[in-house]
Design a protein around this motif. Structure first.
Motif, mmCIF file in Angstrom:
data_model
loop_
_atom_site.group_PDB
_atom_site.id
_atom_site.type_symbol
_atom_site.label_atom_id
_atom_site.label_comp_id
_atom_site.label_asym_id
_atom_site.label_seq_id
_atom_site.Cartn_x
_atom_site.Cartn_y
_atom_site.Cartn_z
ATOM 1 N N VAL A 9 0.853 -1.177 0.000
ATOM 2 C CA VAL A 9 0.000 0.000 0.000
ATOM 3 C C VAL A 9 0.893 1.233 0.000
ATOM 4 O O VAL A 9 1.704 1.417 0.914
ATOM 5 N N VAL A 10 0.746 2.071 -1.013
ATOM 6 C CA VAL A 10 1.541 3.295 -1.146
ATOM 7 C C VAL A 10 0.703 4.454 -0.619
ATOM 8 O O VAL A 10 -0.297 4.840 -1.231
ATOM 9 N N GLY A 11 1.107 4.996 0.509
ATOM 10 C CA GLY A 11 0.343 6.064 1.153
ATOM 11 C C GLY A 11 -0.245 5.577 2.455
ATOM 12 O O GLY A 11 -1.082 4.671 2.465
ATOM 13 N N LEU A 32 3.022 -1.230 4.287
ATOM 14 C CA LEU A 32 2.404 0.093 4.215
ATOM 15 C C LEU A 32 3.507 1.138 4.178
ATOM 16 O O LEU A 32 4.311 1.238 5.107
ATOM 17 N N LEU A 33 3.556 1.913 3.101
ATOM 18 C CA LEU A 33 4.638 2.871 2.868
ATOM 19 C C LEU A 33 4.090 4.291 2.879
ATOM 20 O O LEU A 33 3.110 4.595 2.187
ATOM 21 N N GLU A 34 4.712 5.172 3.638
ATOM 22 C CA GLU A 34 4.282 6.575 3.721
ATOM 23 C C GLU A 34 5.508 7.479 3.694
ATOM 24 O O GLU A 34 6.447 7.282 4.462
ATOM 25 N N ARG A 35 5.498 8.473 2.816
ATOM 26 C CA ARG A 35 6.676 9.318 2.654
ATOM 27 C C ARG A 35 6.848 10.327 3.790
ATOM 28 O O ARG A 35 7.962 10.776 4.066
ATOM 29 N N SER A 36 5.762 10.726 4.461
ATOM 30 C CA SER A 36 5.874 11.703 5.544
ATOM 31 C C SER A 36 6.216 11.018 6.860
ATOM 32 O O SER A 36 6.223 9.791 6.969
ATOM 33 N N ALA A 37 6.485 11.820 7.877
ATOM 34 C CA ALA A 37 6.868 11.291 9.181
ATOM 35 C C ALA A 37 5.658 10.749 9.931
ATOM 36 O O ALA A 37 4.520 11.198 9.721
ATOM 37 N N HIS A 122 7.680 4.612 7.488
ATOM 38 C CA HIS A 122 7.519 6.035 7.230
ATOM 39 C C HIS A 122 8.813 6.601 6.650
ATOM 40 O O HIS A 122 9.882 6.006 6.769
ATOM 41 N N GLY A 123 8.707 7.759 6.010
ATOM 42 C CA GLY A 123 9.868 8.372 5.381
ATOM 43 C C GLY A 123 10.351 7.614 4.161
ATOM 44 O O GLY A 123 11.537 7.663 3.817
ATOM 45 N N VAL A 124 9.415 6.931 3.501
ATOM 46 C CA VAL A 124 9.756 6.093 2.339
ATOM 47 C C VAL A 124 9.017 6.624 1.120
ATOM 48 O O VAL A 124 7.785 6.732 1.130
ATOM 49 N N ALA A 125 9.755 6.948 0.066
ATOM 50 C CA ALA A 125 9.157 7.468 -1.154
ATOM 51 C C ALA A 125 9.212 6.423 -2.263
ATOM 52 O O ALA A 125 10.259 5.813 -2.515
#
Length: 372
Positions: A9-11, A32-37, A122-125
């Motif tokens: 899941v991206v986001g 589960l990947l989320e670019r923000s903290a 988290h912190g993953v783009a």
């Protein structure tokens, strides 16, 4: 490093964290990947409508909204008559609505996904998608060039979704109207319910939120907002609030701002194709409408459950994704069209009252979807 999952899941905001939680609870191996903290804020309408509150209750998460007051009334302010207060009656297994800050709600959902067994990062783009020789999506490539492979990749990464862009997911329906919004949090506002205000050309509102704060917003057309902001955001906010809701302005006299001004320039709504070979979209990545009806988080929770049910049910995945899209669109179209009309800001006060009745009626179908 390469890793194999059933689902990536991206986001990791409302839609993505909810989807990851539900799929992990169903036994899937989920990343589960989320670019923000973790626990960071984001632009939000805050308001959870009845369907969303009902889902959080069923998932065992509603009581975790600590510090967020229950909302049991809504007051409508119009510039041509006295305010009208409507009580929020118990229903759908809940006796109130809520408007949590996103630092709280997103964290609750992410923690629930992790508790269910999802691997949360988290912190993953995500920079690109992986594909096999047939073109089917088989996972994601990260900014550090590592890769995660998966049976299905879900884009829950907002209106400018990387997954939607990389798959070329077509827009199957597009809106025309959009709101430009300014909002800020205040302490010491004497209100216990939602307060919505409407006057020709714009709208405003108050939403009691977490830890004693109240979110105060103003909304109008992007053109009018740009014109007003030539004198600065503070002046634009004050002018619109005074024009739209002088009675709400009085409520802010004893109040104190607790942070900076936030803004949203506006974007037209859309429905995207909900899935394809090896991929699916959920939340704003797949369906977005203007925030003026404060329904985005409720939509995200709803579609997370619809997608999870589709992917964990019987039958082939393509048919399940087609059913997911059909149900999403059926539940959304009436509210989408009503929201389009509200966000045009071309209505008279008699017309906005009728549009708000349509908004209320359109919400009933999704409540039925998850309660009956």
């Amino acid at each position: 490093m390469n890793a194999q999952y059933d689902v990536v899941v991206v986001g990791g905001r409302v839609a993505g964290a909810s989807t990851a939680m539900l799929l992990a609870r169903a036994g899937a191996k989920v990343a589960l990947l989320e670019r923000s903290a973790y626990g960071s804020d984001t632009v939000s309408t805050h308001g959870l409508m009845r369907a969303g509150a009902t889902q959080l209750s069923r998932w065992g998460l509603l009581d975790k909204l600590t510090g967020t007051p229950p909302i049991r009334s809504t007051t409508f302010h119009y510039s041509d008559r006295e305010p009208e207060q409507v009580s929020i009656r118990p229903g759908g297994g809940v006796d109130a609505l809520y408007a949590p800050r996103r630092q709280l709600l997103d964290r609750i959902l992410v923690d629930a996904a992790a508790d269910a067994g999802a691997e949360v990062r988290h912190g993953v783009a995500v920079t690109d998608l992986l594909r096999d020789d047939s073109g089917r999506v088989t996972g994601v490539r990260l900014q550090d060039r590592s890769e995660l492979t998966a049976g299905i990749t879900i884009g829950a990464d907002g209106i400018r979704s990387t997954v939607a862009s990389a798959t070329g997911a077509p827009v199957v329906r597009r809106g025309r109207s959009c709101s430009a919004v300014l909002y800020r949090y205040y302490a010491g506002v004497q209100t216990t319910g939602y307060e919505w205000a409407y006057a020709p050309g714009g709208a405003a509102g108050l939403l009691p939120t977490t830890d004693g704060a109240t979110c105060v917003f103003v909304a109008t057309t992007p053109a009018r907002m740009r014109s007003l902001r030539r004198e600065g955001a503070e002046q634009a906010f004050a002018t619109l609030l005074a024009d739209m809701a002088p009675s709400l302005t009085d409520l802010l006299i004893p109040a104190t701002p607790v942070d900076r001004m936030h803004g949203w320039a506006g974007a037209a709504g859309f429905f995207r194709q909900a899935g394809g070979p090896g991929w699916a979209l959920v939340g704003d990545a797949g369906y977005y409408k203007d925030p003026i009806t404060t329904h985005g988080m409720t939509d995200a929770l709803r579609d997370a459950e619809l997608l999870s049910d589709a992917l964990t049910g019987p039958g082939p995945v393509p048919a399940a994704l087609a059913k997911y899209q059909a149900t999403r669109d059926e539940l959304s179209i009436a509210l989408f069209e009503a929201t389009e009309s509200v966000a045009s800001y071309t209505w008279s006060l008699d017309e906005i009252r009728e549009l708000l009745r349509k908004v209320s009626s359109a919400m009933k179908a999704e409540v039925t979807q998850f309660v009956l």
